[in-house]
Write an enzyme that holds these catalytic residues in place. Sequence first.
Site, PDB file in Angstrom:
ATOM      1  N   GLN A 100     -52.781 -35.008  -5.814  1.00 24.44           N
ATOM      2  CA  GLN A 100     -53.969 -34.683  -5.014  1.00 24.44           C
ATOM      3  C   GLN A 100     -54.668 -35.972  -4.606  1.00 24.44           C
ATOM      4  OE1 GLN A 100     -56.097 -31.134  -7.140  1.00 24.44           O
ATOM      5  NE2 GLN A 100     -54.791 -32.139  -8.621  1.00 24.44           N
ATOM      6  N   ASN A 101     -54.168 -37.107  -5.099  1.00 23.61           N
ATOM      7  CA  ASN A 101     -54.856 -38.375  -4.861  1.00 23.61           C
ATOM      8  C   ASN A 101     -54.478 -38.965  -3.510  1.00 23.61           C
ATOM      9  OD1 ASN A 101     -55.776 -37.911  -7.384  1.00 23.61           O
ATOM     10  ND2 ASN A 101     -54.496 -39.449  -8.397  1.00 23.61           N
ATOM     11  N   HIS A 118     -53.177 -33.940  -0.496  1.00 27.44           N
ATOM     12  CA  HIS A 118     -54.485 -34.090   0.154  1.00 27.44           C
ATOM     13  C   HIS A 118     -54.506 -35.266   1.123  1.00 27.44           C
ATOM     14  CE1 HIS A 118     -56.613 -31.625  -3.262  1.00 27.44           C
ATOM     15  NE2 HIS A 118     -55.885 -30.891  -2.455  1.00 27.44           N
ATOM     16  N   CYS A 150     -57.897 -41.159  24.208  1.00 31.32           N
ATOM     17  CA  CYS A 150     -58.730 -40.101  24.798  1.00 31.32           C
ATOM     18  C   CYS A 150     -60.222 -40.253  24.503  1.00 31.32           C
ATOM     19  CB  CYS A 150     -58.247 -38.737  24.302  1.00 31.32           C
ATOM     20  SG  CYS A 150     -58.763 -38.374  22.613  1.00 31.32           S
ATOM     21  N   GLY A 187     -54.406 -35.327 -15.444  1.00 31.50           N
ATOM     22  CA  GLY A 187     -55.639 -35.886 -14.882  1.00 31.50           C
ATOM     23  C   GLY A 187     -56.247 -35.075 -13.764  1.00 31.50           C
TER      24      GLY A 187
HETATM   25  P1  OAD Z   1     -61.545 -34.026 -10.878  1.00 30.50           P
HETATM   26  O1  OAD Z   1     -62.577 -35.087 -10.832  1.00 30.50           O
HETATM   27  O2  OAD Z   1     -61.945 -32.636 -10.590  1.00 30.50           O
HETATM   28  O3  OAD Z   1     -60.854 -34.028 -12.326  1.00 30.50           O
HETATM   29  C1  OAD Z   1     -60.422 -35.209 -12.916  1.00 30.50           C
HETATM   30  C2  OAD Z   1     -59.855 -34.889 -14.279  1.00 30.50           C
HETATM   31  O4  OAD Z   1     -59.315 -36.071 -14.810  1.00 30.50           O
HETATM   32  C3  OAD Z   1     -60.868 -34.338 -15.282  1.00 30.50           C
HETATM   33  O5  OAD Z   1     -60.368 -33.133 -15.849  1.00 30.50           O
HETATM   34  C4  OAD Z   1     -60.959 -35.454 -16.323  1.00 30.50           C
HETATM   35  O6  OAD Z   1     -61.153 -34.954 -17.643  1.00 30.50           O
HETATM   36  C5  OAD Z   1     -59.608 -36.109 -16.197  1.00 30.50           C
HETATM   37  N1  OAD Z   1     -59.553 -37.524 -16.610  1.00 30.50           N
HETATM   38  C6  OAD Z   1     -60.548 -38.436 -16.618  1.00 30.50           C
HETATM   39  N2  OAD Z   1     -60.075 -39.619 -17.059  1.00 30.50           N
HETATM   40  C7  OAD Z   1     -58.760 -39.450 -17.333  1.00 30.50           C
HETATM   41  C8  OAD Z   1     -57.715 -40.298 -17.813  1.00 30.50           C
HETATM   42  N3  OAD Z   1     -57.932 -41.576 -18.099  1.00 30.50           N
HETATM   43  N4  OAD Z   1     -56.479 -39.757 -17.980  1.00 30.50           N
HETATM   44  C9  OAD Z   1     -56.239 -38.469 -17.681  1.00 30.50           C
HETATM   45  N5  OAD Z   1     -57.180 -37.625 -17.226  1.00 30.50           N
HETATM   46  C10 OAD Z   1     -58.424 -38.112 -17.041  1.00 30.50           C
HETATM   47  O7  OAD Z   1     -60.354 -34.525  -9.928  1.00 30.50           O
HETATM   48  P2  OAD Z   1     -59.150 -33.655  -9.297  1.00 30.50           P
HETATM   49  O8  OAD Z   1     -58.737 -32.584 -10.221  1.00 30.50           O
HETATM   50  O9  OAD Z   1     -58.147 -34.625  -8.822  1.00 30.50           O
HETATM   51  O10 OAD Z   1     -60.095 -33.109  -3.042  1.00 30.50           O
HETATM   52  O11 OAD Z   1     -59.893 -33.025  -8.055  1.00 30.50           O
HETATM   53  C11 OAD Z   1     -59.153 -32.245  -7.155  1.00 30.50           C
HETATM   54  C12 OAD Z   1     -59.668 -32.443  -5.755  1.00 30.50           C
HETATM   55  O12 OAD Z   1     -61.081 -32.244  -5.712  1.00 30.50           O
HETATM   56  C13 OAD Z   1     -59.506 -33.853  -5.215  1.00 30.50           C
HETATM   57  O13 OAD Z   1     -58.229 -34.100  -4.696  1.00 30.50           O
HETATM   58  C14 OAD Z   1     -60.549 -33.910  -4.135  1.00 30.50           C
HETATM   59  C15 OAD Z   1     -61.691 -33.269  -4.883  1.00 30.50           C
HETATM   60  O14 OAD Z   1     -62.649 -32.652  -4.097  1.00 30.50           O
HETATM   61  C16 OAD Z   1     -60.477 -33.362  -1.786  1.00 30.50           C
HETATM   62  O15 OAD Z   1     -61.234 -34.272  -1.505  1.00 30.50           O
HETATM   63  C17 OAD Z   1     -59.877 -32.432  -0.784  1.00 30.50           C
END
Ligand code: OAD
Length: 247
Positions: A100-101, A118, A150, A187
Amino acid sequence: MEIPDIIIDKLAGAESVAVLTGAGISAESGIKTFRDQDGLWAKFSPEELASMDGFLANPKRVWEWYNLRMEVVKNAEPNPGHFALAELEKMYSDFSLATQNIDRLHQRAGSKKVLELHGNLVENFCNKCHAPFHGETALPNGQVPLCPECGGNIRPAVVWFGENLPAEALLEAETIARRCDVYLTIGTSGAVYPAAGLPLIAARRKAFVVEINPKETEVTPYFSAHISGASGVVLPELVKKIKQARK
Ligand code: OAD
């Protein structure tokens, strides 16, 4: 770091492995997550910065934010978690990494094939005619980049709220979720669909699903195992143990 034997056994014996990563895997590279206490969405509004309505209302503000994020990402380096996943890819003939990154750190760590669900922070295109844009996006005096074809507004090639995910990448990620032996969800808070649904597809058909995250998430109860820890610590250890088990 104690990793239960069952997880090593499942991974050592697996033929097909699928992975989903979220912002947490890049946290140890100094890139902020979204929903943690000091995450981006605690400070910024997704409606204003990650939606078409927000962009059309104030493209200057959206570009300031994305240009800043691009700077952060450019100066960041992949961490041991990214490198371990590049290593894992080499160990399976049927392997898929969906992320998702938007930071491209998996590719910079050597992952050959990455399904960007994403989009990414590197490419840009015209919001009106959809032509790709290769010019500078950080312009002086608050100017926003415009399409040389454009005159339309240029936008980053990221997926905003309310937009569809790239169909091909999503389909491929769903397909392997339907056939993998082991699924690793790393993560991610599992809060944003359809990406969050991928490990659930695997879990529903009784694949072995492992969540790697320092905290439990709202989807943890659906998975086979949870490893509590930072991915930059857990993943290198996991790869080392799988290699030992396969010898
Ligand atoms: P989140 O910020 O929702 O979740 C990040 C997760 O990473 C949390 O559950 C943390 O506990 C965990 N975390 C933190 N540090 C960590 C580490 N060192 N090792 C492993 N895990 C760790 O981020 P996403 O789930 O990626 O979308 O969010 C999903 C989407 O929401 C993103 O792609 C973005 C956002 O809105 C868009 O912008 C479309």
